[in-house]
Design a protein around this motif. Sequence first.
Motif, PDB file in Angstrom:
ATOM      1  N   VAL A 145      52.294 -76.212 -67.099  1.00 32.97           N
ATOM      2  CA  VAL A 145      53.274 -74.929 -66.783  1.00 32.97           C
ATOM      3  C   VAL A 145      54.752 -75.866 -66.972  1.00 32.97           C
ATOM      4  CG1 VAL A 145      53.993 -73.599 -65.335  1.00 32.97           C
ATOM      5  CG2 VAL A 145      51.914 -73.760 -65.623  1.00 32.97           C
ATOM      6  N   ASN A 146      55.570 -75.403 -67.560  1.00 33.40           N
ATOM      7  CA  ASN A 146      56.896 -75.892 -67.841  1.00 33.40           C
ATOM      8  C   ASN A 146      57.891 -74.845 -67.182  1.00 33.40           C
ATOM      9  OD1 ASN A 146      56.196 -77.925 -69.454  1.00 33.40           O
ATOM     10  ND2 ASN A 146      56.535 -76.810 -71.423  1.00 33.40           N
ATOM     11  N   VAL A 147      58.426 -75.422 -66.094  1.00 34.57           N
ATOM     12  CA  VAL A 147      59.428 -74.702 -65.309  1.00 34.57           C
ATOM     13  C   VAL A 147      60.754 -74.417 -65.905  1.00 34.57           C
ATOM     14  CG1 VAL A 147      60.304 -74.333 -63.061  1.00 34.57           C
ATOM     15  CG2 VAL A 147      58.254 -75.401 -63.205  1.00 34.57           C
ATOM     16  N   SER A 148      61.115 -73.322 -66.464  1.00 30.26           N
ATOM     17  CA  SER A 148      62.187 -72.978 -67.148  1.00 30.26           C
ATOM     18  C   SER A 148      62.848 -71.963 -66.479  1.00 30.26           C
ATOM     19  CB  SER A 148      61.376 -72.162 -68.370  1.00 30.26           C
ATOM     20  OG  SER A 148      62.946 -71.853 -69.470  1.00 30.26           O
ATOM     21  N   THR A 149      63.612 -70.734 -67.020  1.00 30.10           N
ATOM     22  CA  THR A 149      64.623 -70.217 -66.465  1.00 30.10           C
ATOM     23  C   THR A 149      65.064 -69.030 -67.340  1.00 30.10           C
ATOM     24  OG1 THR A 149      66.765 -69.635 -65.534  1.00 30.10           O
ATOM     25  CG2 THR A 149      66.640 -71.698 -67.065  1.00 30.10           C
ATOM     26  N   SER A 150      65.132 -67.960 -66.975  1.00 24.94           N
ATOM     27  CA  SER A 150      65.890 -66.809 -67.930  1.00 24.94           C
ATOM     28  C   SER A 150      67.249 -67.102 -68.401  1.00 24.94           C
ATOM     29  CB  SER A 150      65.888 -65.484 -67.011  1.00 24.94           C
ATOM     30  OG  SER A 150      66.660 -65.437 -65.997  1.00 24.94           O
ATOM     31  N   VAL A 151      67.891 -68.023 -67.751  1.00 24.77           N
ATOM     32  CA  VAL A 151      69.106 -68.693 -68.358  1.00 24.77           C
ATOM     33  C   VAL A 151      68.969 -68.907 -69.670  1.00 24.77           C
ATOM     34  CG1 VAL A 151      71.127 -69.923 -67.654  1.00 24.77           C
ATOM     35  CG2 VAL A 151      69.998 -68.688 -65.942  1.00 24.77           C
ATOM     36  N   GLY A 152      67.789 -69.578 -69.936  1.00 26.57           N
ATOM     37  CA  GLY A 152      67.316 -70.400 -71.151  1.00 26.57           C
ATOM     38  C   GLY A 152      67.072 -69.327 -72.382  1.00 26.57           C
ATOM     39  N   SER A 153      67.032 -68.042 -72.041  1.00 25.69           N
ATOM     40  CA  SER A 153      66.772 -67.105 -73.121  1.00 25.69           C
ATOM     41  C   SER A 153      67.611 -66.577 -74.003  1.00 25.69           C
ATOM     42  CB  SER A 153      65.876 -65.780 -72.418  1.00 25.69           C
ATOM     43  OG  SER A 153      65.942 -64.743 -73.545  1.00 25.69           O
ATOM     44  N   LEU A 154      67.568 -66.984 -75.272  1.00 24.01           N
ATOM     45  CA  LEU A 154      68.643 -66.646 -76.284  1.00 24.01           C
ATOM     46  C   LEU A 154      68.691 -65.101 -76.393  1.00 24.01           C
ATOM     47  CD1 LEU A 154      67.865 -69.258 -79.151  1.00 24.01           C
ATOM     48  CD2 LEU A 154      69.477 -69.553 -77.115  1.00 24.01           C
ATOM     49  N   SER A 155      67.794 -64.373 -76.229  1.00 22.30           N
ATOM     50  CA  SER A 155      67.942 -63.060 -76.347  1.00 22.30           C
ATOM     51  C   SER A 155      68.552 -62.129 -75.156  1.00 22.30           C
ATOM     52  CB  SER A 155      66.497 -62.250 -76.173  1.00 22.30           C
ATOM     53  OG  SER A 155      65.749 -62.857 -77.618  1.00 22.30           O
ATOM     54  N   LEU A 156      68.422 -62.861 -73.848  1.00 22.16           N
ATOM     55  CA  LEU A 156      69.101 -62.092 -72.895  1.00 22.16           C
ATOM     56  C   LEU A 156      70.203 -62.866 -72.755  1.00 22.16           C
ATOM     57  CD1 LEU A 156      66.266 -62.536 -70.156  1.00 22.16           C
ATOM     58  CD2 LEU A 156      66.792 -60.697 -71.480  1.00 22.16           C
ATOM     59  N   GLN A 157      70.783 -63.978 -73.011  1.00 22.71           N
ATOM     60  CA  GLN A 157      71.995 -64.576 -72.924  1.00 22.71           C
ATOM     61  C   GLN A 157      72.994 -63.757 -73.852  1.00 22.71           C
ATOM     62  OE1 GLN A 157      73.794 -66.334 -71.116  1.00 22.71           O
ATOM     63  NE2 GLN A 157      72.238 -67.455 -69.755  1.00 22.71           N
ATOM     64  N   SER A 158      72.317 -63.234 -74.889  1.00 23.90           N
ATOM     65  CA  SER A 158      73.232 -62.498 -75.853  1.00 23.90           C
ATOM     66  C   SER A 158      73.509 -61.024 -75.920  1.00 23.90           C
ATOM     67  CB  SER A 158      73.033 -62.989 -77.317  1.00 23.90           C
ATOM     68  OG  SER A 158      71.593 -62.706 -77.752  1.00 23.90           O
ATOM     69  N   ASP A 159      72.718 -60.632 -74.641  1.00 21.66           N
ATOM     70  CA  ASP A 159      72.635 -58.968 -74.515  1.00 21.66           C
ATOM     71  C   ASP A 159      73.549 -58.611 -73.392  1.00 21.66           C
ATOM     72  OD1 ASP A 159      71.899 -56.435 -74.210  1.00 21.66           O
ATOM     73  OD2 ASP A 159      69.796 -56.995 -73.671  1.00 21.66           O
ATOM     74  N   PRO A 160      74.559 -58.091 -73.831  1.00 25.89           N
ATOM     75  CA  PRO A 160      75.479 -57.478 -72.696  1.00 25.89           C
ATOM     76  C   PRO A 160      74.943 -56.386 -71.902  1.00 25.89           C
ATOM     77  CG  PRO A 160      76.440 -57.329 -74.878  1.00 25.89           C
ATOM     78  CD  PRO A 160      74.980 -57.576 -75.224  1.00 25.89           C
ATOM     79  N   ASN A 161      73.908 -55.559 -72.091  1.00 22.21           N
ATOM     80  CA  ASN A 161      73.078 -55.102 -71.202  1.00 22.21           C
ATOM     81  C   ASN A 161      72.145 -55.636 -70.296  1.00 22.21           C
ATOM     82  OD1 ASN A 161      74.074 -52.573 -72.471  1.00 22.21           O
ATOM     83  ND2 ASN A 161      72.741 -52.980 -73.992  1.00 22.21           N
ATOM     84  N   TRP A 162      71.855 -57.089 -70.505  1.00 20.88           N
ATOM     85  CA  TRP A 162      71.186 -57.796 -69.406  1.00 20.88           C
ATOM     86  C   TRP A 162      71.787 -57.760 -68.056  1.00 20.88           C
ATOM     87  CZ3 TRP A 162      71.318 -63.692 -68.978  1.00 20.88           C
ATOM     88  CH2 TRP A 162      70.298 -64.210 -68.054  1.00 20.88           C
ATOM     89  N   ALA A 163      71.142 -57.644 -67.210  1.00 21.20           N
ATOM     90  CA  ALA A 163      71.846 -57.533 -65.667  1.00 21.20           C
ATOM     91  C   ALA A 163      72.601 -58.625 -65.265  1.00 21.20           C
ATOM     92  CB  ALA A 163      70.662 -57.222 -64.549  1.00 21.20           C
ATOM     93  N   ALA A 164      72.030 -59.985 -65.688  1.00 22.96           N
ATOM     94  CA  ALA A 164      72.858 -61.203 -65.222  1.00 22.96           C
ATOM     95  C   ALA A 164      73.805 -61.545 -66.205  1.00 22.96           C
ATOM     96  CB  ALA A 164      71.844 -62.140 -65.161  1.00 22.96           C
ATOM     97  N   TYR A 165      74.071 -60.734 -67.320  1.00 27.58           N
ATOM     98  CA  TYR A 165      74.975 -61.247 -68.655  1.00 27.58           C
ATOM     99  C   TYR A 165      76.214 -61.830 -68.140  1.00 27.58           C
ATOM    100  CZ  TYR A 165      77.650 -60.984 -72.979  1.00 27.58           C
ATOM    101  OH  TYR A 165      78.318 -61.203 -73.977  1.00 27.58           O
ATOM    102  N   GLU A 166      76.927 -61.102 -67.031  1.00 22.31           N
ATOM    103  CA  GLU A 166      78.427 -61.479 -66.775  1.00 22.31           C
ATOM    104  C   GLU A 166      78.205 -63.048 -65.992  1.00 22.31           C
ATOM    105  OE1 GLU A 166      81.183 -60.381 -67.687  1.00 22.31           O
ATOM    106  OE2 GLU A 166      80.122 -58.732 -68.978  1.00 22.31           O
ATOM    107  N   TYR A 167      77.170 -63.190 -65.212  1.00 21.09           N
ATOM    108  CA  TYR A 167      77.150 -64.372 -64.414  1.00 21.09           C
ATOM    109  C   TYR A 167      76.516 -65.659 -64.755  1.00 21.09           C
ATOM    110  CZ  TYR A 167      73.409 -62.296 -61.770  1.00 21.09           C
ATOM    111  OH  TYR A 167      72.350 -61.474 -61.438  1.00 21.09           O
ATOM    112  N   ALA A 168      75.344 -65.193 -65.433  1.00 19.42           N
ATOM    113  CA  ALA A 168      74.383 -66.402 -65.655  1.00 19.42           C
ATOM    114  C   ALA A 168      74.998 -67.057 -66.817  1.00 19.42           C
ATOM    115  CB  ALA A 168      72.962 -66.074 -65.812  1.00 19.42           C
ATOM    116  N   LYS A 169      75.973 -67.739 -67.057  1.00 19.97           N
ATOM    117  CA  LYS A 169      76.723 -68.587 -68.016  1.00 19.97           C
ATOM    118  C   LYS A 169      76.797 -69.848 -67.477  1.00 19.97           C
ATOM    119  CE  LYS A 169      77.051 -65.167 -71.232  1.00 19.97           C
ATOM    120  NZ  LYS A 169      75.756 -64.432 -70.576  1.00 19.97           N
TER     121      LYS A 169
END
Length: 245
Positions: A136-160
């Motif tokens: 199990v590699n402990v990762s984070t949704s902050v490491g998702s390219l898809s989510l980070q580039s999606d303006p509709n993602w709930a954390a788009y504005e602050y998870a940078k």
Amino acid sequence: MKKALITGANKGIGFETAKQLLQKGFYVYLGSRNLKKGLEAVEQLRSEGLTHVEVVELDVTDENSVKTARETISKKTEALDVLINNAGINGGSPYTALESSSDQLMTTFDTNVFGVARVTRAFMDLLRKSPQPRIVNVSTSVGSLSLQSDPNWAAYEYAKYAVYGASKAALNMYTIHLAYELRETTFKVNAVCPGYTSTDFTFHHGREVEVAGNRIVKYAFIDQDGPTGKFFSEETNPETGEIPW
């Protein structure tokens, strides 16, 4: 009794993960860069009646430390059933791509990516001796390219967090390749986001650490019909847990 190694396990999510595995009957090698802090963590667990645990001094950024830890554990057990690559750093500030330094990138990648590769490679022979090894590699949704580039993602504005996010995206790619290379074996290899958790890492903001530990432990217990080479964040996707890379 199954055996597990958890890196960065003397506090926070790693410590809670160790506690939950112990409660489920595992013997845990508690990896800690600082031996004194690791011993204190073990004493705390033993005071709660969780005795099948011992500290292993382990600095994932130090090849010799990793090698020594592997030699130590190999003298105590013939097989390792679970490896949880939990040790990680947030990279520090400044957090932006334009302001962060090359030293920040190197230091963060050394722990979050190279460290995972060092430990995984060092313990692969012990893992191969388990009938159903799990990584199990402990990762984070902050490491998702898809989510980070999606303006509709709930954390788009602050998870940078450019440095941290880049390192975890690289860890995710490493996870994909590792799972692919082990696809014809009984290994299960997955990246898991524990969610925004109240620890030193987040300056004690976020959910209870018990929730994060449970999310990680879940993927140490998946059976042979379970997933491999996937990316999970139950906080982001409560229905199935799987999120895009």
